[in-house]
Design a protein around this motif. Structure first.
Motif, PDB file in Angstrom:
ATOM      1  N   MET A   1       0.871  -1.146   0.039  1.00 46.66           N
ATOM      2  CA  MET A   1      -0.050  -0.001  -0.055  1.00 46.66           C
ATOM      3  C   MET A   1       0.868   1.383  -0.110  1.00 46.66           C
ATOM      4  SD  MET A   1      -3.330   0.636   2.275  1.00 46.66           S
ATOM      5  CE  MET A   1      -4.017   2.353   2.518  1.00 46.66           C
ATOM      6  N   ILE A   2       1.941   1.228   0.759  1.00 40.82           N
ATOM      7  CA  ILE A   2       2.842   2.406   0.867  1.00 40.82           C
ATOM      8  C   ILE A   2       3.285   2.655  -0.559  1.00 40.82           C
ATOM      9  CG2 ILE A   2       4.780   3.633   1.933  1.00 40.82           C
ATOM     10  CD1 ILE A   2       4.248   1.966   4.519  1.00 40.82           C
ATOM     11  N   THR A   3       4.055   1.498  -0.777  1.00 43.05           N
ATOM     12  CA  THR A   3       4.749   1.599  -2.373  1.00 43.05           C
ATOM     13  C   THR A   3       3.774   2.127  -3.487  1.00 43.05           C
ATOM     14  OG1 THR A   3       4.635  -0.869  -2.550  1.00 43.05           O
ATOM     15  CG2 THR A   3       6.719   0.082  -1.801  1.00 43.05           C
ATOM     16  N   GLU A   4       2.496   1.388  -3.323  1.00 41.22           N
ATOM     17  CA  GLU A   4       1.525   1.798  -4.510  1.00 41.22           C
ATOM     18  C   GLU A   4       1.454   3.444  -4.263  1.00 41.22           C
ATOM     19  OE1 GLU A   4      -2.044  -0.294  -3.553  1.00 41.22           O
ATOM     20  OE2 GLU A   4      -0.802  -2.217  -4.346  1.00 41.22           O
ATOM     21  N   LYS A   5       1.294   3.828  -3.014  1.00 40.69           N
ATOM     22  CA  LYS A   5       0.734   5.516  -2.941  1.00 40.69           C
ATOM     23  C   LYS A   5       2.165   6.214  -3.602  1.00 40.69           C
ATOM     24  CE  LYS A   5       0.014   9.159  -0.062  1.00 40.69           C
ATOM     25  NZ  LYS A   5      -0.314   9.835   1.170  1.00 40.69           N
ATOM     26  N   LEU A   6       3.278   5.914  -3.025  1.00 39.47           N
ATOM     27  CA  LEU A   6       4.661   6.669  -3.326  1.00 39.47           C
ATOM     28  C   LEU A   6       5.020   6.378  -4.800  1.00 39.47           C
ATOM     29  CD1 LEU A   6       6.683   6.140  -0.326  1.00 39.47           C
ATOM     30  CD2 LEU A   6       5.350   7.946  -0.933  1.00 39.47           C
ATOM     31  N   GLY A   7       4.776   5.198  -5.614  1.00 43.17           N
ATOM     32  CA  GLY A   7       5.169   5.047  -6.709  1.00 43.17           C
ATOM     33  C   GLY A   7       6.686   5.091  -6.810  1.00 43.17           C
ATOM     34  N   ASP A   8       7.422   6.018  -7.734  1.00 45.09           N
ATOM     35  CA  ASP A   8       8.740   6.333  -7.747  1.00 45.09           C
ATOM     36  C   ASP A   8       9.314   7.395  -6.834  1.00 45.09           C
ATOM     37  OD1 ASP A   8       8.866   4.430 -10.083  1.00 45.09           O
ATOM     38  OD2 ASP A   8       8.293   5.890 -11.522  1.00 45.09           O
ATOM     39  N   GLU A   9       8.519   7.652  -6.039  1.00 44.43           N
ATOM     40  CA  GLU A   9       8.960   8.831  -5.090  1.00 44.43           C
ATOM     41  C   GLU A   9       9.957   7.949  -4.168  1.00 44.43           C
ATOM     42  OE1 GLU A   9       5.823  10.807  -2.993  1.00 44.43           O
ATOM     43  OE2 GLU A   9       5.005  11.393  -4.938  1.00 44.43           O
ATOM     44  N   THR A  10      11.038   8.786  -3.794  1.00 43.69           N
ATOM     45  CA  THR A  10      12.235   8.425  -3.175  1.00 43.69           C
ATOM     46  C   THR A  10      12.034   8.906  -1.624  1.00 43.69           C
ATOM     47  OG1 THR A  10      13.678  10.288  -3.762  1.00 43.69           O
ATOM     48  CG2 THR A  10      13.661   8.171  -5.085  1.00 43.69           C
ATOM     49  N   VAL A  11      12.821   8.111  -0.852  1.00 45.74           N
ATOM     50  CA  VAL A  11      12.736   8.409   0.627  1.00 45.74           C
ATOM     51  C   VAL A  11      14.353   8.285   1.099  1.00 45.74           C
ATOM     52  CG1 VAL A  11      12.398   7.414   3.028  1.00 45.74           C
ATOM     53  CG2 VAL A  11      10.827   7.270   0.947  1.00 45.74           C
ATOM     54  N   ALA A  12      14.463   9.419   2.168  1.00 49.14           N
ATOM     55  CA  ALA A  12      16.082   9.597   2.738  1.00 49.14           C
ATOM     56  C   ALA A  12      15.722   9.414   4.348  1.00 49.14           C
ATOM     57  CB  ALA A  12      16.905  10.482   2.128  1.00 49.14           C
ATOM     58  N   LEU A  13      16.591   8.807   5.100  1.00 49.34           N
ATOM     59  CA  LEU A  13      16.788   8.849   6.388  1.00 49.34           C
ATOM     60  C   LEU A  13      18.095   9.909   6.756  1.00 49.34           C
ATOM     61  CD1 LEU A  13      15.898   7.723   9.052  1.00 49.34           C
ATOM     62  CD2 LEU A  13      17.246   5.628   8.606  1.00 49.34           C
ATOM     63  N   ILE A  14      17.932  10.848   7.348  1.00 49.39           N
ATOM     64  CA  ILE A  14      19.238  11.700   7.944  1.00 49.39           C
ATOM     65  C   ILE A  14      19.013  12.076   9.290  1.00 49.39           C
ATOM     66  CG2 ILE A  14      18.994  12.574   5.602  1.00 49.39           C
ATOM     67  CD1 ILE A  14      17.796  15.285   6.458  1.00 49.39           C
ATOM     68  N   GLU A  36      14.373  -2.230   2.336  1.00 49.51           N
ATOM     69  CA  GLU A  36      14.203  -3.694   2.032  1.00 49.51           C
ATOM     70  C   GLU A  36      12.792  -4.209   2.224  1.00 49.51           C
ATOM     71  OE1 GLU A  36      17.491  -6.225   3.073  1.00 49.51           O
ATOM     72  OE2 GLU A  36      18.951  -4.610   2.659  1.00 49.51           O
ATOM     73  N   ASN A  37      12.480  -4.077   3.711  1.00 51.24           N
ATOM     74  CA  ASN A  37      11.389  -4.688   4.246  1.00 51.24           C
ATOM     75  C   ASN A  37       9.962  -3.987   3.601  1.00 51.24           C
ATOM     76  OD1 ASN A  37      13.577  -4.822   6.566  1.00 51.24           O
ATOM     77  ND2 ASN A  37      11.888  -6.801   7.011  1.00 51.24           N
ATOM     78  N   LEU A  38      10.086  -2.726   3.635  1.00 50.20           N
ATOM     79  CA  LEU A  38       8.862  -1.740   3.245  1.00 50.20           C
ATOM     80  C   LEU A  38       8.910  -1.505   1.708  1.00 50.20           C
ATOM     81  CD1 LEU A  38       8.582   0.842   5.963  1.00 50.20           C
ATOM     82  CD2 LEU A  38       7.087  -1.304   5.651  1.00 50.20           C
ATOM     83  N   GLY A  39      10.113  -1.898   1.274  1.00 50.70           N
ATOM     84  CA  GLY A  39      10.082  -1.838  -0.492  1.00 50.70           C
ATOM     85  C   GLY A  39      10.231  -0.370  -0.904  1.00 50.70           C
ATOM     86  N   LEU A  40      10.594   0.697   0.047  1.00 48.73           N
ATOM     87  CA  LEU A  40      10.743   2.233  -0.289  1.00 48.73           C
ATOM     88  C   LEU A  40      11.815   2.287  -1.171  1.00 48.73           C
ATOM     89  CD1 LEU A  40       9.660   3.582   2.983  1.00 48.73           C
ATOM     90  CD2 LEU A  40       8.161   3.340   1.235  1.00 48.73           C
ATOM     91  N   LYS A  41      11.701   3.345  -2.047  1.00 50.26           N
ATOM     92  CA  LYS A  41      12.973   3.440  -3.092  1.00 50.26           C
ATOM     93  C   LYS A  41      13.811   4.587  -2.298  1.00 50.26           C
ATOM     94  CE  LYS A  41      10.330   2.888  -7.360  1.00 50.26           C
ATOM     95  NZ  LYS A  41       9.781   1.651  -7.057  1.00 50.26           N
ATOM     96  N   ALA A  42      15.041   4.460  -2.472  1.00 55.69           N
ATOM     97  CA  ALA A  42      16.337   5.236  -2.031  1.00 55.69           C
ATOM     98  C   ALA A  42      16.255   6.166  -2.969  1.00 55.69           C
ATOM     99  CB  ALA A  42      17.376   4.482  -1.270  1.00 55.69           C
ATOM    100  N   SER A  43      16.709   7.304  -2.620  1.00 58.35           N
ATOM    101  CA  SER A  43      17.165   8.280  -3.504  1.00 58.35           C
ATOM    102  C   SER A  43      18.537   8.017  -4.312  1.00 58.35           C
ATOM    103  CB  SER A  43      17.434   9.797  -3.036  1.00 58.35           C
ATOM    104  OG  SER A  43      18.638   9.856  -1.962  1.00 58.35           O
ATOM    105  N   ALA A  44      18.985   8.612  -5.408  1.00 65.64           N
ATOM    106  CA  ALA A  44      20.150   7.991  -6.006  1.00 65.64           C
ATOM    107  C   ALA A  44      21.319   8.306  -5.009  1.00 65.64           C
ATOM    108  CB  ALA A  44      20.313   8.902  -7.297  1.00 65.64           C
TER     109      ALA A  44
END
Length: 134
Positions: A1-14, A36-44
């Motif tokens: 559900m999260i990955t469907e909503k975000l699509g290609d949007e990326t995430v960063a942890l700072i 990995e677990n949530l399948g979120l996309k990391a920024s380049a």
């Protein structure tokens, strides 16, 4: 559900620290939960962190992270540094910040506690932040 909503949007942890802004990569244990677990996309920029779990950057390099969503780790130890980042023109100029896609999270919970309860709390907080945004 999260990955469907975000699509290609990326995430960063700072994490703002005295030494600079720490950017946590996919090899960091919390990075593993997000990417990995949530399948979120990391920024380049985050994907390029390969030889360590994190890198330290200067304030001037924050825009280079290039994420659509930021999890901003903060705690009492580095509260001042988090405030300096949050009030900086560089941070305020990011599209993610302008779009309310920067989420304050407790670094003690997100990076210091290990185990199933902590993991579940991180997943719940990430889902709440990302699904509740917009």
């Amino acid at each position: 559900m999260i990955t469907e909503k975000l699509g290609d949007e990326t995430v960063a942890l700072i994490r703002p620290r005295k030494e600079g802004i720490r950017v946590h990569g996919p090899e960091h244990w919390t990075g593993g939960i997000l990417y990995e677990n949530l399948g979120l996309k990391a920024s380049a920029f985050v994907k390029e962190i390969k030889d360590d779990i994190s890198v330290e950057i200067s304030m001037e390099k924050v825009a280079d992270i290039g994420a659509d969503h930021y999890f901003l780790l903060s705690d009492e130890l580095f509260a001042k540094e988090a405030e300096v980042l949050a009030s900086s023109p560089i941070w305020q100029s990011l599209d993610a910040v302008k779009n309310n896609h920067a989420y304050d999270v407790d670094s003690t919970l997100w990076i210091a506690y290990y185990g199933p309860i902590a993991i579940n709390i991180i997943v719940d907080q990430a889902a709440e932040a990302l699904l509740g945004s917009n």
